[in-house]
Design a protein around this motif. Structure first.
Motif, PDB file in Angstrom:
ATOM      1  N   SER A 226       0.853  -1.189   0.000  1.00  0.00           N
ATOM      2  CA  SER A 226       0.000   0.000   0.000  1.00  0.00           C
ATOM      3  C   SER A 226       0.891   1.241   0.000  1.00  0.00           C
ATOM      4  O   SER A 226       1.985   1.225   0.541  1.00  0.00           O
ATOM      5  CB  SER A 226      -0.913  -0.009   1.220  1.00  0.00           C
ATOM      6  N   PRO A 227       0.393   2.313  -0.620  1.00  0.00           N
ATOM      7  CA  PRO A 227       1.180   3.544  -0.652  1.00  0.00           C
ATOM      8  C   PRO A 227       1.390   4.086   0.759  1.00  0.00           C
ATOM      9  O   PRO A 227       0.536   3.978   1.623  1.00  0.00           O
ATOM     10  CB  PRO A 227       0.325   4.504  -1.469  1.00  0.00           C
ATOM     11  N   GLY A 228       2.520   4.676   0.969  1.00  0.00           N
ATOM     12  CA  GLY A 228       2.864   5.189   2.291  1.00  0.00           C
ATOM     13  C   GLY A 228       2.653   6.682   2.412  1.00  0.00           C
ATOM     14  O   GLY A 228       2.021   7.324   1.565  1.00  0.00           O
ATOM     15  N   PRO A 229       3.219   7.271   3.457  1.00  0.00           N
ATOM     16  CA  PRO A 229       3.044   8.704   3.689  1.00  0.00           C
ATOM     17  C   PRO A 229       3.702   9.563   2.613  1.00  0.00           C
ATOM     18  O   PRO A 229       3.239  10.652   2.329  1.00  0.00           O
ATOM     19  CB  PRO A 229       3.680   8.944   5.048  1.00  0.00           C
ATOM     20  N   ALA A 230       4.768   9.064   1.993  1.00  0.00           N
ATOM     21  CA  ALA A 230       5.399   9.832   0.917  1.00  0.00           C
ATOM     22  C   ALA A 230       4.468   9.939  -0.286  1.00  0.00           C
ATOM     23  O   ALA A 230       4.401  10.980  -0.947  1.00  0.00           O
ATOM     24  CB  ALA A 230       6.715   9.179   0.508  1.00  0.00           C
ATOM     25  N   ALA A 231       3.719   8.881  -0.566  1.00  0.00           N
ATOM     26  CA  ALA A 231       2.756   8.913  -1.671  1.00  0.00           C
ATOM     27  C   ALA A 231       1.614   9.869  -1.346  1.00  0.00           C
ATOM     28  O   ALA A 231       1.132  10.586  -2.237  1.00  0.00           O
ATOM     29  CB  ALA A 231       2.224   7.519  -1.953  1.00  0.00           C
ATOM     30  N   ALA A 232       1.176   9.896  -0.103  1.00  0.00           N
ATOM     31  CA  ALA A 232       0.109  10.826   0.293  1.00  0.00           C
ATOM     32  C   ALA A 232       0.570  12.269   0.134  1.00  0.00           C
ATOM     33  O   ALA A 232      -0.173  13.127  -0.354  1.00  0.00           O
ATOM     34  CB  ALA A 232      -0.321  10.563   1.732  1.00  0.00           C
ATOM     35  N   HIS A 233       1.813  12.532   0.522  1.00  0.00           N
ATOM     36  CA  HIS A 233       2.368  13.880   0.371  1.00  0.00           C
ATOM     37  C   HIS A 233       2.519  14.238  -1.111  1.00  0.00           C
ATOM     38  O   HIS A 233       2.200  15.356  -1.524  1.00  0.00           O
ATOM     39  CB  HIS A 233       3.713  13.980   1.085  1.00  0.00           C
TER      40      HIS A 233
ATOM     41  N   LEU B  25       0.659   6.871  -8.408  1.00  0.00           N
ATOM     42  CA  LEU B  25       1.188   6.674  -7.054  1.00  0.00           C
ATOM     43  C   LEU B  25       0.756   5.362  -6.416  1.00  0.00           C
ATOM     44  O   LEU B  25       1.149   5.064  -5.298  1.00  0.00           O
ATOM     45  CB  LEU B  25       0.783   7.848  -6.162  1.00  0.00           C
ATOM     46  N   GLY B  26      -0.039   4.572  -7.106  1.00  0.00           N
ATOM     47  CA  GLY B  26      -0.382   3.251  -6.604  1.00  0.00           C
ATOM     48  C   GLY B  26      -1.629   3.181  -5.763  1.00  0.00           C
ATOM     49  O   GLY B  26      -1.830   2.220  -5.017  1.00  0.00           O
ATOM     50  N   TYR B  27      -2.502   4.189  -5.854  1.00  0.00           N
ATOM     51  CA  TYR B  27      -3.750   4.154  -5.104  1.00  0.00           C
ATOM     52  C   TYR B  27      -4.852   3.396  -5.826  1.00  0.00           C
ATOM     53  O   TYR B  27      -5.914   3.184  -5.277  1.00  0.00           O
ATOM     54  CB  TYR B  27      -4.256   5.577  -4.817  1.00  0.00           C
ATOM     55  N   ASN B  28      -4.615   3.027  -7.075  1.00  0.00           N
ATOM     56  CA  ASN B  28      -5.660   2.350  -7.849  1.00  0.00           C
ATOM     57  C   ASN B  28      -5.882   0.940  -7.318  1.00  0.00           C
ATOM     58  O   ASN B  28      -5.001   0.295  -6.796  1.00  0.00           O
ATOM     59  CB  ASN B  28      -5.288   2.320  -9.322  1.00  0.00           C
TER      60      ASN B  28
END
Length: 91
Positions: free
Chosen positions: A7-14, A68-71
């Motif tokens: 799962s995407p991490g905090p860097a992906a959220a940022h 970013l891998g949220y799909n």
């Protein structure tokens, strides 16, 4: 061989948040610049802001989420079950 799904991490959220802000600033800057240069009349600038800009932002959010891998794909889905409550429970 099994595929590892992280799962995407905090860097992906940022990065997502930064990408959405950058997309919004770029879109609004483009509309304002075209209006300022006289390419867009006020009615068309309003049309672009009210109808086209939200569609542009949805497209930008979709591209960023896939990148970013949220799909999610159908293999990420799992069945949801509800517990049946029995009607003869005592209170």
């Amino acid at each position: 061989m099994d595929t590892i799904h992280l799962s995407p991490g905090p860097a992906a959220a940022h990065a997502y948040r930064l990408g959405i802000i950058a997309s919004a600033v770029a879109g609004l800057t483009g509309i304002v610049t075209l209006y300022w240069l006289g390419v867009l009349e006020p009615i068309f600038a309003g049309y672009a802001l009210v109808l086209l800009f939200p569609v542009y932002m949805v497209f930008a959010a979709t591209v960023l989420s896939v990148w970013l891998g949220y799909n999610k794909d159908p293999t990420s889905l799992r069945p949801v079950y509800r517990k049946k409550e029995s009607s003869n429970q005592s209170k």
